[in-house]
Design a protein around this motif. Structure first.
Motif, PDB file in Angstrom:
ATOM      1  N   LEU A  38      16.485  -9.378 -68.989  1.00  0.00           N
ATOM      2  CA  LEU A  38      17.079  -9.661 -70.297  1.00  0.00           C
ATOM      3  C   LEU A  38      16.968  -8.472 -71.245  1.00  0.00           C
ATOM      4  CD1 LEU A  38      16.126 -13.350 -71.198  1.00  0.00           C
ATOM      5  CD2 LEU A  38      18.407 -12.392 -70.880  1.00  0.00           C
ATOM      6  N   ALA A  39      15.877  -7.714 -71.119  1.00  0.00           N
ATOM      7  CA  ALA A  39      15.686  -6.558 -72.002  1.00  0.00           C
ATOM      8  C   ALA A  39      16.717  -5.464 -71.756  1.00  0.00           C
ATOM      9  CB  ALA A  39      14.274  -6.000 -71.842  1.00  0.00           C
ATOM     10  N   LEU A  40      17.490  -5.592 -70.681  1.00  0.00           N
ATOM     11  CA  LEU A  40      18.579  -4.648 -70.453  1.00  0.00           C
ATOM     12  C   LEU A  40      19.768  -4.919 -71.356  1.00  0.00           C
ATOM     13  CD1 LEU A  40      18.603  -4.551 -66.533  1.00  0.00           C
ATOM     14  CD2 LEU A  40      17.738  -2.773 -68.063  1.00  0.00           C
ATOM     15  N   VAL A  41      19.915  -6.170 -71.823  1.00  0.00           N
ATOM     16  CA  VAL A  41      21.108  -6.547 -72.588  1.00  0.00           C
ATOM     17  C   VAL A  41      20.807  -6.992 -74.012  1.00  0.00           C
ATOM     18  CG1 VAL A  41      22.466  -7.121 -70.546  1.00  0.00           C
ATOM     19  CG2 VAL A  41      21.044  -8.885 -71.595  1.00  0.00           C
ATOM     20  N   VAL A  42      19.539  -7.224 -74.344  1.00  0.00           N
ATOM     21  CA  VAL A  42      19.152  -7.569 -75.714  1.00  0.00           C
ATOM     22  C   VAL A  42      17.886  -6.786 -76.055  1.00  0.00           C
ATOM     23  CG1 VAL A  42      20.143  -9.899 -75.585  1.00  0.00           C
ATOM     24  CG2 VAL A  42      17.733  -9.549 -74.998  1.00  0.00           C
ATOM     25  N   PRO A  43      17.546  -6.632 -77.338  1.00  0.00           N
ATOM     26  CA  PRO A  43      16.293  -5.956 -77.706  1.00  0.00           C
ATOM     27  C   PRO A  43      15.093  -6.639 -77.061  1.00  0.00           C
ATOM     28  CG  PRO A  43      17.688  -6.234 -79.626  1.00  0.00           C
ATOM     29  CD  PRO A  43      18.342  -7.013 -78.529  1.00  0.00           C
ATOM     30  N   PRO A  44      14.055  -5.873 -76.697  1.00  0.00           N
ATOM     31  CA  PRO A  44      12.902  -6.461 -76.008  1.00  0.00           C
ATOM     32  C   PRO A  44      12.287  -7.651 -76.746  1.00  0.00           C
ATOM     33  CG  PRO A  44      12.781  -4.078 -75.924  1.00  0.00           C
ATOM     34  CD  PRO A  44      13.943  -4.406 -76.821  1.00  0.00           C
ATOM     35  N   GLY A  45      12.149  -7.557 -78.066  1.00  0.00           N
ATOM     36  CA  GLY A  45      11.579  -8.666 -78.816  1.00  0.00           C
ATOM     37  C   GLY A  45      12.410  -9.929 -78.685  1.00  0.00           C
ATOM     38  N   GLN A  46      13.728  -9.776 -78.701  1.00  0.00           N
ATOM     39  CA  GLN A  46      14.603 -10.927 -78.543  1.00  0.00           C
ATOM     40  C   GLN A  46      14.486 -11.513 -77.141  1.00  0.00           C
ATOM     41  OE1 GLN A  46      18.633 -10.146 -79.718  1.00  0.00           O
ATOM     42  NE2 GLN A  46      19.345 -12.212 -79.245  1.00  0.00           N
ATOM     43  N   ALA A  47      14.348 -10.654 -76.138  1.00  0.00           N
ATOM     44  CA  ALA A  47      14.160 -11.134 -74.771  1.00  0.00           C
ATOM     45  C   ALA A  47      12.886 -11.972 -74.664  1.00  0.00           C
ATOM     46  CB  ALA A  47      14.109  -9.953 -73.807  1.00  0.00           C
ATOM     47  N   LEU A  48      11.815 -11.517 -75.309  1.00  0.00           N
ATOM     48  CA  LEU A  48      10.569 -12.286 -75.296  1.00  0.00           C
ATOM     49  C   LEU A  48      10.751 -13.631 -75.980  1.00  0.00           C
ATOM     50  CD1 LEU A  48       7.983  -9.481 -76.231  1.00  0.00           C
ATOM     51  CD2 LEU A  48       8.566 -10.337 -73.954  1.00  0.00           C
ATOM     52  N   GLY A  49      11.460 -13.625 -77.118  1.00  0.00           N
ATOM     53  CA  GLY A  49      11.685 -14.859 -77.861  1.00  0.00           C
ATOM     54  C   GLY A  49      12.542 -15.853 -77.104  1.00  0.00           C
ATOM     55  N   ILE A  50      13.514 -15.371 -76.352  1.00  0.00           N
ATOM     56  CA  ILE A  50      14.347 -16.264 -75.542  1.00  0.00           C
ATOM     57  C   ILE A  50      13.517 -16.899 -74.436  1.00  0.00           C
ATOM     58  CG2 ILE A  50      16.259 -16.322 -73.886  1.00  0.00           C
ATOM     59  CD1 ILE A  50      17.565 -14.069 -75.582  1.00  0.00           C
ATOM     60  N   MET A  51      12.680 -16.102 -73.791  1.00  0.00           N
ATOM     61  CA  MET A  51      12.007 -16.568 -72.585  1.00  0.00           C
ATOM     62  C   MET A  51      10.826 -17.498 -72.849  1.00  0.00           C
ATOM     63  SD  MET A  51      13.696 -15.744 -69.996  1.00  0.00           S
ATOM     64  CE  MET A  51      12.478 -16.589 -68.968  1.00  0.00           C
ATOM     65  N   LEU A  52      10.071 -17.317 -73.945  1.00  0.00           N
ATOM     66  CA  LEU A  52       8.840 -18.090 -74.077  1.00  0.00           C
ATOM     67  C   LEU A  52       9.076 -19.602 -74.092  1.00  0.00           C
ATOM     68  CD1 LEU A  52       5.819 -18.245 -74.234  1.00  0.00           C
ATOM     69  CD2 LEU A  52       5.962 -17.960 -76.714  1.00  0.00           C
ATOM     70  N   PRO A  53       9.979 -20.148 -74.915  1.00  0.00           N
ATOM     71  CA  PRO A  53      10.188 -21.602 -74.868  1.00  0.00           C
ATOM     72  C   PRO A  53      10.626 -22.083 -73.481  1.00  0.00           C
ATOM     73  CG  PRO A  53      11.166 -20.692 -76.859  1.00  0.00           C
ATOM     74  CD  PRO A  53      10.797 -19.530 -75.983  1.00  0.00           C
ATOM     75  N   LEU A  54      11.415 -21.272 -72.783  1.00  0.00           N
ATOM     76  CA  LEU A  54      11.863 -21.656 -71.443  1.00  0.00           C
ATOM     77  C   LEU A  54      10.702 -21.632 -70.455  1.00  0.00           C
ATOM     78  CD1 LEU A  54      15.224 -19.684 -71.396  1.00  0.00           C
ATOM     79  CD2 LEU A  54      14.921 -22.153 -71.706  1.00  0.00           C
ATOM     80  N   LEU A  55       9.835 -20.624 -70.578  1.00  0.00           N
ATOM     81  CA  LEU A  55       8.652 -20.575 -69.713  1.00  0.00           C
ATOM     82  C   LEU A  55       7.730 -21.769 -69.979  1.00  0.00           C
ATOM     83  CD1 LEU A  55       7.804 -16.763 -69.898  1.00  0.00           C
ATOM     84  CD2 LEU A  55       8.904 -17.982 -68.012  1.00  0.00           C
ATOM     85  N   MET A  56       7.631 -22.177 -71.238  1.00  0.00           N
ATOM     86  CA  MET A  56       6.806 -23.334 -71.575  1.00  0.00           C
ATOM     87  C   MET A  56       7.401 -24.612 -70.981  1.00  0.00           C
ATOM     88  SD  MET A  56       5.799 -22.357 -75.513  1.00  0.00           S
ATOM     89  CE  MET A  56       4.586 -23.663 -75.732  1.00  0.00           C
ATOM     90  N   ALA A  57       8.730 -24.709 -70.989  1.00  0.00           N
ATOM     91  CA  ALA A  57       9.385 -25.870 -70.376  1.00  0.00           C
ATOM     92  C   ALA A  57       9.156 -25.889 -68.871  1.00  0.00           C
ATOM     93  CB  ALA A  57      10.884 -25.845 -70.686  1.00  0.00           C
ATOM     94  N   ILE A  58       9.221 -24.710 -68.250  1.00  0.00           N
ATOM     95  CA  ILE A  58       8.954 -24.619 -66.808  1.00  0.00           C
ATOM     96  C   ILE A  58       7.511 -25.002 -66.516  1.00  0.00           C
ATOM     97  CG2 ILE A  58       8.796 -23.025 -64.864  1.00  0.00           C
ATOM     98  CD1 ILE A  58      11.115 -21.436 -66.202  1.00  0.00           C
ATOM     99  N   ASP A  59       6.579 -24.563 -67.389  1.00  0.00           N
ATOM    100  CA  ASP A  59       5.174 -24.930 -67.229  1.00  0.00           C
ATOM    101  C   ASP A  59       5.016 -26.451 -67.188  1.00  0.00           C
ATOM    102  OD1 ASP A  59       4.332 -22.271 -67.276  1.00  0.00           O
ATOM    103  OD2 ASP A  59       4.006 -22.279 -69.442  1.00  0.00           O
ATOM    104  N   LEU A  60       5.626 -27.133 -68.142  1.00  0.00           N
ATOM    105  CA  LEU A  60       5.516 -28.591 -68.212  1.00  0.00           C
ATOM    106  C   LEU A  60       6.117 -29.244 -66.966  1.00  0.00           C
ATOM    107  CD1 LEU A  60       6.331 -29.396 -71.956  1.00  0.00           C
ATOM    108  CD2 LEU A  60       4.151 -29.702 -70.772  1.00  0.00           C
ATOM    109  N   ALA A  61       7.253 -28.715 -66.514  1.00  0.00           N
ATOM    110  CA  ALA A  61       7.932 -29.301 -65.359  1.00  0.00           C
ATOM    111  C   ALA A  61       7.128 -29.130 -64.077  1.00  0.00           C
ATOM    112  CB  ALA A  61       9.317 -28.677 -65.201  1.00  0.00           C
TER     113      ALA A  61
END
Length: 251
Positions: A38-61
């Motif tokens: 993702l950091a290839l197409v958006v700023p690194p900070g934005q890539a981190l912000g996109i991924m964390l909620p999704l990683l948390m959802a994967i954790d719960l699943a």
């Protein structure tokens, strides 16, 4: 969606599915490839912000399939070490430029590949009998820091857990528990640092089904897919994207 947003979404979908598969079935060591991509197409900070909620959802699943199959003493030790690492990552985030994070994420990606290839070639070996408690705390510290700045806490945690001689499923379950707790710890400083935005959260809603699909596939793949095949793809992706991020950061 604009053309640029469609392009980001097209890159994000396979990256998110990949993260789900990695976290759901292969110890999450390679899940950070999603943020690297993702950091290839958006700023690194934005890539981190996109991924964390999704990683948390994967954790719960993925908690339920591995519930109480983990090694709690090892998980507790690594999480206790990770908390100050998260704090260090938060402090660094305030002073670093986006290109610094591109270099850091790219460097971590290539270091991960070199380490894993070295282990497979038997150039590096985890100590027999398990690492000490102090080494476990240090591994947790590094995992907390690298998890905060690039969602790449898997490799240092894996070095410690592999030395403990856990079986495949116990190793996987322990990793799921560790990063569920670390990701919860990261959520508050991410919020205060402004890493989450309306745009990242809207994209998360669109990507959530793909994250959960990846988590389900990962649990299934844990039993069916050879790890060698999965990680061969992972190493190739991380090598290419890591080099690209380093070039972008230097330029």
């Amino acid at each position: 969606m604009t053309g640029a947003e469609i392009g980001v979404f097209a890159v994000a979908v396979p990256a998110v599915v990949f993260a789900g598969v990695s976290k759901g079935g292969f110890g999450s060591g390679a899940a950070f490839a999603s943020a690297t991509i993702l950091a290839l197409v958006v700023p690194p900070g934005q890539a981190l912000g996109i991924m964390l909620p999704l990683l948390m959802a994967i954790d719960l699943a993925t908690l339920r399939p591995y519930w109480r199959r983990w090694s709690w003493p090892d998980a507790r030790l690594l999480v206790l070490g990770a908390l100050p690492g998260v704090a260090v990552g938060a402090a660094l985030y305030r002073v670093a430029e986006p290109d610094h994070f591109r270099l850091l994420i790219g460097g971590i990606s290539l270091a991960f590949v070199i380490w894993q290839l070295g282990v497979r070639a038997r150039l590096f070996r985890p100590p027999r009998g398990g690492l000490s408690t102090g080494a476990g705390m240090f591994a947790g510290l590094v995992a907390g820091f690298t998890s905060f700045v690039s969602h790449a806490g898997g490799p240092p945690a894996a070095v410690y857990l592999l030395s403990r001689g856990l079986d495949k499923t116990r190793f996987q379950a322990t990793t799921v528990l560790i990063f569920w707790l670390i990701n919860i710890a990261k959520f508050v400083p991410y919020s205060f640092l402004g890493i989450f935005t309306v745009q990242t959260l809207m994209l998360d809603l669109l990507l959530l089904p793909f994250a959960l699909l990846g988590a389900w596939l990962g649990v299934v793949a844990h039993r069916l897919v050879p790890e060698r095949v999965f990680f061969a793809v992972t190493y190739a992706l991380l090598t290419v994207t890591g080099i690209r991020l380093i070039i972008d950061g230097l330029s």
